[in-house]
Write a protein that holds these residues in place. Structure first.
Motif, short mmCIF file in Angstrom:
data_model
loop_
_atom_site.label_atom_id
_atom_site.label_comp_id
_atom_site.label_asym_id
_atom_site.label_seq_id
_atom_site.Cartn_x
_atom_site.Cartn_y
_atom_site.Cartn_z
N GLN A 37 -5.00 -5.61 -12.86
CA GLN A 37 -5.15 -6.93 -13.46
C GLN A 37 -5.93 -7.84 -12.52
OE1 GLN A 37 -1.44 -8.85 -14.05
NE2 GLN A 37 -2.26 -10.45 -15.38
N ARG A 38 -6.80 -8.65 -13.07
CA ARG A 38 -7.66 -9.51 -12.25
C ARG A 38 -6.92 -10.72 -11.69
NH1 ARG A 38 -11.41 -6.50 -10.20
NH2 ARG A 38 -12.75 -5.50 -11.71
N GLY A 39 -5.73 -10.97 -12.15
CA GLY A 39 -5.00 -12.12 -11.65
C GLY A 39 -3.53 -12.00 -11.98
N GLU A 40 -2.75 -12.98 -11.54
CA GLU A 40 -1.33 -12.96 -11.83
C GLU A 40 -0.84 -14.36 -12.12
OE1 GLU A 40 1.07 -11.79 -8.55
OE2 GLU A 40 -0.24 -12.70 -7.06
N LEU A 41 0.18 -14.43 -12.95
CA LEU A 41 0.78 -15.70 -13.33
C LEU A 41 1.93 -16.00 -12.39
CD1 LEU A 41 0.22 -17.71 -15.67
CD2 LEU A 41 2.15 -16.65 -16.87
N ARG A 42 1.89 -17.17 -11.77
CA ARG A 42 2.95 -17.56 -10.84
C ARG A 42 3.76 -18.72 -11.43
NH1 ARG A 42 0.00 -17.35 -4.85
NH2 ARG A 42 -0.61 -15.16 -4.98
N ILE A 43 5.05 -18.49 -11.50
CA ILE A 43 5.96 -19.48 -12.06
C ILE A 43 6.80 -20.08 -10.94
CG2 ILE A 43 7.77 -19.91 -13.75
CD1 ILE A 43 5.09 -19.01 -14.94
N THR A 44 6.86 -21.40 -10.88
CA THR A 44 7.62 -22.09 -9.85
C THR A 44 8.67 -22.99 -10.49
OG1 THR A 44 5.62 -22.16 -8.47
CG2 THR A 44 7.46 -23.55 -7.79
N ARG A 45 9.90 -22.86 -10.06
CA ARG A 45 10.98 -23.71 -10.55
C ARG A 45 10.94 -25.03 -9.80
NH1 ARG A 45 13.21 -21.43 -15.22
NH2 ARG A 45 13.23 -19.16 -14.98
N LEU A 46 10.18 -25.98 -10.29
CA LEU A 46 10.00 -27.25 -9.59
C LEU A 46 11.29 -28.06 -9.54
CD1 LEU A 46 6.52 -28.31 -11.03
CD2 LEU A 46 7.02 -27.22 -8.85
N SER A 47 12.12 -27.95 -10.56
CA SER A 47 13.40 -28.67 -10.56
C SER A 47 14.28 -28.20 -9.41
CB SER A 47 14.12 -28.45 -11.89
OG SER A 47 13.37 -28.98 -12.97
N GLU A 48 14.31 -26.89 -9.21
CA GLU A 48 15.11 -26.34 -8.12
C GLU A 48 14.55 -26.76 -6.76
OE1 GLU A 48 15.46 -22.15 -8.54
OE2 GLU A 48 16.43 -22.24 -10.51
N GLN A 49 13.23 -26.78 -6.66
CA GLN A 49 12.62 -27.22 -5.40
C GLN A 49 13.02 -28.65 -5.07
OE1 GLN A 49 8.38 -26.68 -5.39
NE2 GLN A 49 8.52 -24.49 -5.00
N TYR A 50 12.99 -29.51 -6.07
CA TYR A 50 13.34 -30.90 -5.85
C TYR A 50 14.82 -31.04 -5.48
CZ TYR A 50 14.43 -35.80 -6.67
OH TYR A 50 14.88 -37.08 -6.53
N THR A 51 15.67 -30.31 -6.18
CA THR A 51 17.11 -30.36 -5.89
C THR A 51 17.39 -29.89 -4.46
OG1 THR A 51 17.62 -29.95 -8.22
CG2 THR A 51 19.38 -29.55 -6.62
N ASP A 52 16.72 -28.79 -4.07
CA ASP A 52 16.89 -28.28 -2.71
C ASP A 52 16.42 -29.29 -1.67
OD1 ASP A 52 17.89 -25.97 -3.77
OD2 ASP A 52 16.02 -24.83 -3.58
N MET A 53 15.31 -29.95 -1.94
CA MET A 53 14.78 -30.94 -1.00
C MET A 53 15.74 -32.13 -0.88
SD MET A 53 11.11 -32.94 -1.11
CE MET A 53 11.50 -33.73 -2.68
N LYS A 54 16.26 -32.57 -2.01
CA LYS A 54 17.21 -33.68 -2.02
C LYS A 54 18.47 -33.33 -1.24
CE LYS A 54 19.71 -36.67 -5.27
NZ LYS A 54 19.98 -36.92 -6.72
N GLU A 55 18.94 -32.10 -1.46
CA GLU A 55 20.14 -31.63 -0.78
C GLU A 55 19.89 -31.52 0.73
OE1 GLU A 55 21.87 -27.43 -1.24
OE2 GLU A 55 22.90 -28.59 -2.79
N GLU A 56 18.73 -31.00 1.09
CA GLU A 56 18.38 -30.85 2.51
C GLU A 56 18.33 -32.20 3.21
OE1 GLU A 56 14.79 -28.89 5.22
OE2 GLU A 56 14.90 -28.51 3.06
#
Length: 348
Positions: A37-56
């Motif tokens: 395949q010439r490329g790949e689809l990357r999915i990021t859970r932005l909600s989780e990233q924000y929650t983790d940052m807030k918690e940190e």
């Protein structure tokens, strides 16, 4: 001397063998990658990233004793959650209805808008899973470029609009000319206060070396079939008729641009804003070019309540041969070709 000569010959043979093996290895790997395949689809859970940052951040502000108690409580909490999830998996139950999703895309456009090849994959992926309650946010940054490239990019966003999926475009820096052509497809445009918005106009320029070549007694022959196959040229002698036709083509493109923007945002006074001028975000709001002043960060934070934010990005893989050789000649050819093409194609 004879020993040095033989040693040098030996090193040359070794170097030749090593280079040959490396070239063969690169060719084999390159041929193998062509099948992938010439490329790949990357999915990021932005909600989780924000929650983790807030918690940190919250934990970092606690003192050492409080941090210790917090980590202890978290371990206990995770164990209970894991146990509950395990028990739930054993029981027959209806799957939970997921929260409404906000799919977040990014488009940082160049002059030739080649990024549209990734955008089309991202839009297709979203359309494959999006539900009626979902929406899309596109973080857009582009000063514009070639007409056909940004026209296609706008058409990709139009696919979302045709499927009744709400689309918001967020502009933190610039959405001018072709960039604004994309932005105006959205149901809502949010622009940062000092972002550059507008520039609804068309421009094209081309240098001409004909007089220089004549002084050097160099003739240039250009043969065409069709009266206006080539209106202005880089090396040949341009005519007033050709210049007039070129200007007519620019005006036609401008009218198409204006018509498209007017169709997408009917409330705009198109003759007032389609002068080629640009405005800052706060001014653009007064002109009706955008709907809200704010940053993409604040927009996404406001959408998190009761929703799941999902980043979608399609990454194209570069050929190993291109990365390995980094051919300067090929790069120069592409640059020259683009330069020549830009002289013949109007830019938004």
């Amino acid at each position: 001397m004879e020993l040095l000569s033989e040693y040098g010959l030996f090193l040359a043979k070794i170097a030749t063998v090593v280079i040959a093996i490396a070239v063969i290895a690169v060719l084999i790997v390159n041929l193998t990658q062509r099948k992938r395949q010439r490329g790949e689809l990357r999915i990021t859970r932005l909600s989780e990233q924000y929650t983790d940052m807030k918690e940190e951040m919250s934990v970092a502000l606690l003192d050492a004793h409080e941090q210790k108690l917090w980590h202890k409580a978290q371990k206990k909490k995770h164990k209970l959650e894991a146990k509950a999830a395990k028990q739930k998996a054993k029981q027959e139950h209806r799957p939970e209805v997921p929260k409404p999703r906000v799919y977040v895309l990014d488009f940082k456009g160049s002059m030739d808008a080649h990024e549209v090849s990734s955008l089309r994959e991202e839009v297709t992926a979203v359309l494959a899973v999006a539900r009626a309650e979902d929406q899309v946010v596109l973080r857009l940054e582009s000063p514009g470029g070639v007409v056909h490239g940004y026209g296609l990019a706008s058409s990709q966003l139009q696919r979302l609009r045709d499927k009744q999926i709400p689309l918001t475009v967020a502009v933190d820096k610039v959405a001018a000319s072709g960039g604004y052509m994309m932005a105006c497809v959205a149901d809502k445009i949010v622009a940062a206060p000092f972002s550059i918005i507008g520039s609804i106009g068309v421009v094209a320029q081309i240098p001409n070396f004909n007089r220089f070549l004549k002084n050097k007694d160099i003739d240039v022959e250009l043969h065409t079939a069709g009266q206006y196959k080539r209106t202005l040229t880089l090396l040949g002698e341009n005519t007033e008729e050709g210049r007039q036709k070129f200007r007519e083509d620019l005006n036609d493109t401008h009218q198409l641009f204006k018509g498209f923007v007017k169709e997408m945002r009917p409330s705009l006074d198109i003759d007032q804003v389609a002068t080629g001028e640009h405005w800052y975000g706060t001014q653009a709001l007064d002109k009706g070019l955008v709907d809200q002043v704010g940053t993409s960060d604040d927009l996404l934070l406001s959408l998190m309540e009761g929703r799941e934010l999902v980043g979608v990005r399609y990454m194209r893989r570069k050929k190993l041969m291109d990365r390995f050789t980094n051919s300067a000649a090929e790069s120069a050819d592409r640059l020259l070709l683009r330069w020549l093409q830009r002289g013949q194609k109007p830019l938004l």
